[in-house]
Scaffold this active site. Structure first.
Site, PDB file in Angstrom:
ATOM      1  N   ARG A 189       1.054  -1.156   0.017  1.00 45.67           N
ATOM      2  CA  ARG A 189       0.035  -0.164  -0.102  1.00 45.67           C
ATOM      3  C   ARG A 189       0.902   1.417  -0.030  1.00 45.67           C
ATOM      4  O   ARG A 189       2.139   0.994  -0.119  1.00 45.67           O
ATOM      5  CB  ARG A 189      -0.803   0.100   1.094  1.00 45.67           C
ATOM      6  CG  ARG A 189      -0.541  -0.740   2.379  1.00 45.67           C
ATOM      7  CD  ARG A 189       0.066  -0.071   3.416  1.00 45.67           C
ATOM      8  NE  ARG A 189       0.047   1.520   3.530  1.00 45.67           N
ATOM      9  CZ  ARG A 189       0.827   2.261   3.707  1.00 45.67           C
ATOM     10  NH1 ARG A 189       2.169   1.518   3.765  1.00 45.67           N
ATOM     11  NH2 ARG A 189       0.962   3.521   3.678  1.00 45.67           N
ATOM     12  N   GLN A 242      -2.304   2.868  10.104  1.00 41.09           N
ATOM     13  CA  GLN A 242      -0.971   2.661   9.283  1.00 41.09           C
ATOM     14  C   GLN A 242      -0.125   3.591  10.005  1.00 41.09           C
ATOM     15  O   GLN A 242       1.402   3.227   9.920  1.00 41.09           O
ATOM     16  CB  GLN A 242      -1.193   3.289   7.814  1.00 41.09           C
ATOM     17  CG  GLN A 242      -1.840   2.461   6.900  1.00 41.09           C
ATOM     18  CD  GLN A 242      -2.984   2.764   6.722  1.00 41.09           C
ATOM     19  OE1 GLN A 242      -3.965   3.252   7.757  1.00 41.09           O
ATOM     20  NE2 GLN A 242      -3.793   2.802   5.498  1.00 41.09           N
ATOM     21  N   ASP A 293      -1.684  10.970  -1.947  1.00 44.35           N
ATOM     22  CA  ASP A 293      -1.926   9.736  -2.822  1.00 44.35           C
ATOM     23  C   ASP A 293      -2.186  10.283  -4.275  1.00 44.35           C
ATOM     24  O   ASP A 293      -2.150   9.530  -5.613  1.00 44.35           O
ATOM     25  CB  ASP A 293      -3.063   8.941  -2.386  1.00 44.35           C
ATOM     26  CG  ASP A 293      -2.829   8.146  -1.243  1.00 44.35           C
ATOM     27  OD1 ASP A 293      -2.352   7.023  -0.941  1.00 44.35           O
ATOM     28  OD2 ASP A 293      -2.915   8.908  -0.053  1.00 44.35           O
ATOM     29  N   ASN A 325      -5.291  12.642   0.607  1.00 44.32           N
ATOM     30  CA  ASN A 325      -4.091  11.859   1.259  1.00 44.32           C
ATOM     31  C   ASN A 325      -5.285  11.113   2.252  1.00 44.32           C
ATOM     32  O   ASN A 325      -6.556  11.464   2.397  1.00 44.32           O
ATOM     33  CB  ASN A 325      -3.320  12.623   2.115  1.00 44.32           C
ATOM     34  CG  ASN A 325      -2.027  11.944   2.910  1.00 44.32           C
ATOM     35  OD1 ASN A 325      -1.707  11.092   1.935  1.00 44.32           O
ATOM     36  ND2 ASN A 325      -1.984  12.082   4.144  1.00 44.32           N
ATOM     37  N   LYS A 326      -4.787  10.175   3.112  1.00 43.63           N
ATOM     38  CA  LYS A 326      -5.331   9.249   4.014  1.00 43.63           C
ATOM     39  C   LYS A 326      -6.340  10.223   4.779  1.00 43.63           C
ATOM     40  O   LYS A 326      -6.367  11.345   5.267  1.00 43.63           O
ATOM     41  CB  LYS A 326      -4.342   8.648   5.085  1.00 43.63           C
ATOM     42  CG  LYS A 326      -5.042   7.666   5.810  1.00 43.63           C
ATOM     43  CD  LYS A 326      -5.951   6.482   5.190  1.00 43.63           C
ATOM     44  CE  LYS A 326      -5.211   5.814   4.033  1.00 43.63           C
ATOM     45  NZ  LYS A 326      -6.301   4.868   3.320  1.00 43.63           N
ATOM     46  N   ALA A 352       1.083   5.315  -2.106  1.00 46.31           N
ATOM     47  CA  ALA A 352       1.126   5.676  -3.396  1.00 46.31           C
ATOM     48  C   ALA A 352       2.467   4.981  -4.263  1.00 46.31           C
ATOM     49  O   ALA A 352       2.245   4.454  -5.339  1.00 46.31           O
ATOM     50  CB  ALA A 352       0.932   7.030  -3.406  1.00 46.31           C
ATOM     51  N   ARG A 359      -7.214  -0.127  -6.925  1.00 45.15           N
ATOM     52  CA  ARG A 359      -7.426   0.933  -6.002  1.00 45.15           C
ATOM     53  C   ARG A 359      -7.639   2.155  -6.773  1.00 45.15           C
ATOM     54  O   ARG A 359      -6.588   2.598  -7.622  1.00 45.15           O
ATOM     55  CB  ARG A 359      -6.259   0.894  -4.939  1.00 45.15           C
ATOM     56  CG  ARG A 359      -6.461  -0.267  -4.227  1.00 45.15           C
ATOM     57  CD  ARG A 359      -5.342  -0.139  -2.608  1.00 45.15           C
ATOM     58  NE  ARG A 359      -5.989   0.969  -2.089  1.00 45.15           N
ATOM     59  CZ  ARG A 359      -5.468   1.709  -0.849  1.00 45.15           C
ATOM     60  NH1 ARG A 359      -4.384   1.026  -0.522  1.00 45.15           N
ATOM     61  NH2 ARG A 359      -5.828   2.299   0.004  1.00 45.15           N
TER      62      ARG A 359
HETATM   63  O1  MRU Z   1      -4.726   3.191   2.061  1.00 45.28           O
HETATM   64  P1  MRU Z   1      -3.076   3.289   1.983  1.00 45.28           P
HETATM   65  O2  MRU Z   1      -2.465   2.786   3.072  1.00 45.28           O
HETATM   66  O3  MRU Z   1      -2.601   2.707   0.731  1.00 45.28           O
HETATM   67  O4  MRU Z   1      -2.992   5.013   2.153  1.00 45.28           O
HETATM   68  C1  MRU Z   1      -1.908   5.823   1.428  1.00 45.28           C
HETATM   69  C2  MRU Z   1      -1.142   6.287   2.417  1.00 45.28           C
HETATM   70  O5  MRU Z   1      -0.533   5.400   3.098  1.00 45.28           O
HETATM   71  C3  MRU Z   1      -1.331   7.732   2.813  1.00 45.28           C
HETATM   72  O6  MRU Z   1      -2.523   8.410   2.231  1.00 45.28           O
HETATM   73  C4  MRU Z   1      -0.051   8.396   2.668  1.00 45.28           C
HETATM   74  O7  MRU Z   1      -0.025   9.319   3.574  1.00 45.28           O
HETATM   75  C5  MRU Z   1       0.371   8.693   1.215  1.00 45.28           C
HETATM   76  S1  MRU Z   1       0.794   7.681   0.142  1.00 45.28           S
HETATM   77  C6  MRU Z   1       2.428   8.086   0.251  1.00 45.28           C
END
Ligand code: MRU
Length: 379
Positions: free
Chosen positions: A54, A210, A251, A261-262, A56, A97
């Site tokens: 997981r 995470q 992302d 982002n998350k 980006a 995704r």
């Molecule tokens: O759902 P995920 O774990 O793939 O989400 C991505 C992330 O880890 C975050 O959004 C992150 O801050 C950016 S990806 C480098």
């Protein structure tokens, strides 16, 4: 990055068996370190969708290797059949995704590279080389993000007389989210390695944690002082002067500077804005979407299975790991995986080419070539 003193990337070809891609199953971290073999497009698609890998950058690198696996798996009796298999594999991977733009970017880059070869053997060789290039580039760009971003942390350190520079981060934009170094963590590792006193507030990042599981683990492996905090603590810390700066990953970021982002990132950006805390976003150019202007309306936001909200994963005192039910069995849930922070709340972007405002003009200053191409295809 080091795990128990040994250097790892997050994805690689198996030693002596270059037809096998190996990854770390991130669903099991931090309690188990387990390496998984990927040998079919279905296995790669599963690994991305179910979040064995997981983040980006790593999603993009995995898709790059996935297209190489597709080239190995494709029928070899005609170029037409071979290329149609490649096309279908690309669509299958892209559907896993929706939010991280690196996925589409890597698949399209592979398709362009493969189409340039004349024979099937060359196409396979080119797919392998391109997968390797994508991975190497990801690691190198993150390393450069560290070089650029460390200057920001040095500025804070100069004002703190040896007191720790407190950095808040959300989710995991660390080396586990990329091939190495990470985006948000690269400046932190660079600062720590230079002897700057840094301390990281790690948002737990529900529902998949995470931050608590991955960022805390990798910072610990590198010896960076940190504390895991519940998701809602950041605003309180900022009000009391306990956060000097925020650095997060992304992302997908529009060419106008809107940042997906998350989930929960937007709330941290609002709190940072209200408390005059600088809010930085670190990203390699593969996480820009050069086609999308309006992040709020145009970036697809993944909605995942509500079981992730209903349950929590962890280790019991007897050492067994398991998922446990958190909510009433039948409570309905909503599981939005990402949110969009508007460019106006972002202080600066930290990229492999340097630091810029989160604005169309300043992003174009650093990336004139990409803006002109305008189509998410690497030039
Ligand atoms: O759902 P995920 O774990 O793939 O989400 C991505 C992330 O880890 C975050 O959004 C992150 O801050 C950016 S990806 C480098």
């Amino acid at each position: 990055m080091n795990v128990a003193g040994k250097h790892y990337r997050t994805i690689w070809l198996k030693d002596g068996a270059p037809e096998v891609v190996q990854i770390i199953d991130q669903r099991l971290l931090p309690h188990e370190f387990h390496i998984v073999d990927l040998q079919t497009v279905d296995e790669v698609a599963y690994a991305i969708k179910e979040m064995q890998v997981r983040g980006a950058g790593l999603i993009g690198a995995t898709a790059g290797y996935g297209m190489y696996i597709a080239a190995l798996q494709a029928p070899k009796d005609s170029q037409e059949a071979f290329l149609s298999f490649i096309e279908e594999a690309g669509e299958q991977l892209k559907a896993t995704r929706p939010t991280a733009v690196n996925l589409e970017w890597a698949v399209e880059r592979q398709k362009i590279a493969i189409a340039e070869a004349v024979s099937i053997d060359d196409m396979i060789a080119i797919a392998q080389q391109t997968a390797q290039d994508i991975a190497d580039e990801d690691a190198e760009f993150c390393r450069r993000i560290g070089d650029h971003g460390v200057s920001l942390i040095e500025n804070f350190a100069a004002r703190k007389n040896g007191e720790p520079v407190n950095i808040l981060t959300h989710c995991n934009a660390g080396w586990l989210a990329f091939v190495d170094y990470g985006s948000a963590t690269a400046p932190i590792y660079a600062a720590h390695d230079k002897g700057i006193n840094v301390h990281v507030w790690v948002d737990e990042t529900r529902p998949r944690n995470q931050g608590a599981r991955l960022t805390a683990w990798e910072l610990g492996q590198h010896g960076v002082p940190h504390a895991v905090i519940a998701d809602n603590v950041g605003g309180h810390l900022m009000q009391h002067g306990l956060v000097d700066l925020v650095i997060v990953g992304t992302d997908r970021t529009t060419y106008t500077g809107d940042v997906a982002n998350k989930i929960g990132t937007y709330l941290k950006a609002l709190a940072a804005y209200d408390n005059d805390v600088p809010f930085y976003v670190a990203l390699p150019s593969s996480s820009f979407d050069w086609k999308i202007r309006d992040g709020l309306r145009q970036i697809p936001i993944e909605q995942r299975n509500g079981d992730e909200v209903r349950h929590i994963y962890g280790r019991r005192e007897n050492g067994d790991t398991d998922w446990v039910l958190l909510t009433p069995q039948d409570s309905p849930t909503a599981n939005y995986a990402f949110d969009v922070t508007p460019a106006r709340l972002v202080t600066d972007l930290i990229t492999e080419r340097g630091i810029c405002d989160a604005s169309e003009t300043d992003i174009a200053r650093l990336f004139p070539d990409k803006i002109l191409a305008g189509d998410n295809v690497p030039r």
